[in-house]
Design a protein around this motif. Structure first.
Motif, PDB file in Angstrom:
ATOM      1  N   PHE A 198       0.903  -1.231  -0.123  1.00 52.96           N
ATOM      2  CA  PHE A 198      -0.097   0.044   0.013  1.00 52.96           C
ATOM      3  C   PHE A 198       0.910   1.309  -0.031  1.00 52.96           C
ATOM      4  N   SER A 199       2.139   1.268   0.253  1.00 55.56           N
ATOM      5  CA  SER A 199       3.068   2.380   0.382  1.00 55.56           C
ATOM      6  C   SER A 199       3.038   2.993  -1.014  1.00 55.56           C
ATOM      7  N   LYS A 200       3.165   2.179  -2.021  1.00 60.14           N
ATOM      8  CA  LYS A 200       3.207   2.708  -3.451  1.00 60.14           C
ATOM      9  C   LYS A 200       1.938   3.334  -3.865  1.00 60.14           C
ATOM     10  N   ARG A 201       0.619   3.033  -3.240  1.00 61.57           N
ATOM     11  CA  ARG A 201      -0.485   3.505  -3.471  1.00 61.57           C
ATOM     12  C   ARG A 201      -1.457   3.905  -2.643  1.00 61.57           C
ATOM     13  N   LYS A 202      -0.738   4.624  -1.592  1.00 58.24           N
ATOM     14  CA  LYS A 202      -1.654   4.811  -0.413  1.00 58.24           C
ATOM     15  C   LYS A 202      -2.370   6.449  -0.822  1.00 58.24           C
ATOM     16  N   PRO A 203      -3.736   6.282  -0.316  1.00 61.37           N
ATOM     17  CA  PRO A 203      -4.636   7.511  -0.828  1.00 61.37           C
ATOM     18  C   PRO A 203      -4.246   8.860  -0.071  1.00 61.37           C
ATOM     19  N   PHE A 204      -3.696   8.863   1.135  1.00 63.77           N
ATOM     20  CA  PHE A 204      -3.257   9.835   1.788  1.00 63.77           C
ATOM     21  C   PHE A 204      -2.243   9.689   2.643  1.00 63.77           C
ATOM     22  N   ASP A 205      -1.365  10.715   3.312  1.00 63.40           N
ATOM     23  CA  ASP A 205      -0.264  10.517   4.251  1.00 63.40           C
ATOM     24  C   ASP A 205      -1.350   9.950   5.536  1.00 63.40           C
ATOM     25  N   LEU A 253      -9.730   3.466  12.664  1.00 67.95           N
ATOM     26  CA  LEU A 253     -10.746   3.768  11.786  1.00 67.95           C
ATOM     27  C   LEU A 253     -11.308   5.221  11.838  1.00 67.95           C
ATOM     28  N   ILE A 254     -11.393   5.822  13.182  1.00 68.14           N
ATOM     29  CA  ILE A 254     -11.604   7.002  13.200  1.00 68.14           C
ATOM     30  C   ILE A 254     -10.600   8.017  12.545  1.00 68.14           C
ATOM     31  N   LEU A 255      -9.321   7.620  12.651  1.00 73.96           N
ATOM     32  CA  LEU A 255      -8.188   8.456  11.986  1.00 73.96           C
ATOM     33  C   LEU A 255      -8.362   8.527  10.573  1.00 73.96           C
ATOM     34  N   MET A 256      -8.706   7.273   9.861  1.00 74.24           N
ATOM     35  CA  MET A 256      -8.881   7.107   8.490  1.00 74.24           C
ATOM     36  C   MET A 256      -9.794   8.012   8.061  1.00 74.24           C
ATOM     37  N   VAL A 257     -10.989   8.211   8.552  1.00 71.61           N
ATOM     38  CA  VAL A 257     -11.990   9.039   8.272  1.00 71.61           C
ATOM     39  C   VAL A 257     -11.637  10.414   8.348  1.00 71.61           C
ATOM     40  N   VAL A 258     -11.106  10.815   9.432  1.00 66.73           N
ATOM     41  CA  VAL A 258     -10.545  12.109   9.650  1.00 66.73           C
ATOM     42  C   VAL A 258      -9.672  12.652   8.686  1.00 66.73           C
ATOM     43  N   LEU A 259      -8.526  11.913   8.484  1.00 67.31           N
ATOM     44  CA  LEU A 259      -7.399  12.279   7.534  1.00 67.31           C
ATOM     45  C   LEU A 259      -8.101  12.271   6.004  1.00 67.31           C
ATOM     46  N   LYS A 260      -9.014  11.516   5.866  1.00 67.43           N
ATOM     47  CA  LYS A 260      -9.758  11.377   4.384  1.00 67.43           C
ATOM     48  C   LYS A 260     -10.420  12.772   4.292  1.00 67.43           C
ATOM     49  N   TYR A 261     -11.231  12.958   5.154  1.00 70.51           N
ATOM     50  CA  TYR A 261     -11.920  14.207   5.230  1.00 70.51           C
ATOM     51  C   TYR A 261     -11.035  15.366   4.918  1.00 70.51           C
ATOM     52  N   GLU A 262     -10.009  15.385   5.675  1.00 72.41           N
ATOM     53  CA  GLU A 262      -8.884  16.701   5.554  1.00 72.41           C
ATOM     54  C   GLU A 262      -8.420  16.864   4.238  1.00 72.41           C
ATOM     55  N   ARG A 263      -8.029  15.702   3.493  1.00 71.08           N
ATOM     56  CA  ARG A 263      -7.610  15.692   2.278  1.00 71.08           C
ATOM     57  C   ARG A 263      -8.566  16.261   1.357  1.00 71.08           C
ATOM     58  N   LYS A 264      -9.672  15.621   1.457  1.00 75.43           N
ATOM     59  CA  LYS A 264     -10.916  16.158   0.441  1.00 75.43           C
ATOM     60  C   LYS A 264     -11.045  17.814   0.609  1.00 75.43           C
ATOM     61  N   ALA A 265     -11.034  18.371   2.016  1.00 74.07           N
ATOM     62  CA  ALA A 265     -11.200  19.595   2.196  1.00 74.07           C
ATOM     63  C   ALA A 265      -9.787  20.520   1.756  1.00 74.07           C
TER      64      ALA A 265
END
Length: 268
Positions: A198-205, A253-265
């Motif tokens: 997944f390190s080669k295709r991770k969706p966000f840091d 799971l909470i962290l994934m949601v938060v980081l994904k939301y921040e990336r979209k923002a």
């Protein structure tokens, strides 16, 4: 299975210490290599890793002593980590503290460093579990079998093999036990390769850090049912390690949601 690797002029070289050192060095070189690919300052990563190592070892040893006070017979025993005696969760907490200090001091991208760190932690931890196998610490519950000769033996029951430790190991000698150290070694290897993939295709840091927390939390929760060193807390029937594992998995799971939301923002 072999607590003492060899002896030179009366000085015992413990297998546990050698394997833990190998894991640390492998993690060190892997982290530098990955950091260089990410374009990060290698010197800053080295210093941050040193802080993580120091805090990790100290807190890991303190938590082990708190969990197993019966093994401490003298002041010298407090420092005898080369014989076995570090807790992973204590080391993880200490390592995170060291990394936070390093990233703040050198202004490193915290989630990028976190992603790289868990890849290194997974491989170092897996090799460390081989050290646990040699020392006999972190041993499993009794396994129903008749062969009490020291070694690794196959079985037709899950997990299809078991271990018997000799005299001199931390584990009870000449007793068939669940091979929890080797089970965790294999599980961590799988986690390591999943993180690399997944390190080669991770969706966000931060994704790899959260994924590691989820996978290891699930692995450790499962293995605790077979470990024989930490008694369950009554009346819930779970060990404190399982409680931490549940917290890790839910937090991931909470962290994934938060980081994904921040990336979209940020993109918006």
């Amino acid at each position: 299975m072999f607590p003492v690797l060899f002896e030179v002029f009366g000085i015992k070289i413990y297998t546990y210490g050698v394997l833990v050192a190998m894991g640390v060095f492998l993690a060190y070189f892997l982290l530098l290599r990955l950091g260089k690919k990410e374009g990060l300052n290698v010197n800053h990563i080295e210093n941050t890793l040193l802080l993580a190592l120091i805090f990790g070892i100290v807190i890991s040893r303190i938590t082990y002593i708190m969990e197993h006070p019966e093994q401490i017979k003298s002041i010298a025993d407090v420092f005898a980590i080369w014989q076995g005696g570090l807790t992973f969760f204590g080391g993880l907490i200490g390592g995170i503290v060291g990394v936070l200090i390093g990233t703040y001091k050198y202004k490193l991208p915290i989630w990028k460093i976190a992603d790289l760190s868990v890849i290194a932690v997974a491989i170092a931890h897996s090799i460390g579990r081989l050290g646990c196998t040699s020392a006999g610490c972190c041993y499993g519950k009794p396994f129903l079998a008749e062969n009490i000769n020291p070694g690794i033996h196959f079985s037709d029951k899950f997990p299809f093999f078991y271990v018997v430790f000799p005299e001199g190991a931390v584990a009870p000698p000449y007793m068939p036990l669940y091979p929890t150290q080797l089970m965790e070694f294999l599980g961590l290897l799988v986690i390591f390769f999943i993180l690399l993939l997944f390190s080669k295709r991770k969706p966000f840091d931060g994704f790899l850090f959260a994924l590691y927390m989820l996978l290891y939390g699930a692995l450790r929760f499962f293995l605790e049912f077979y470990r024989g060193v930490t008694p369950p807390i009554q009346p819930i029937g779970l060990t404190w390690n399982q409680i931490v594992s549940i917290f890790m998995a839910l937090s991931s799971l909470i962290l994934m949601v938060v980081l994904k939301y921040e990336r979209k923002a940020k993109k918006a």
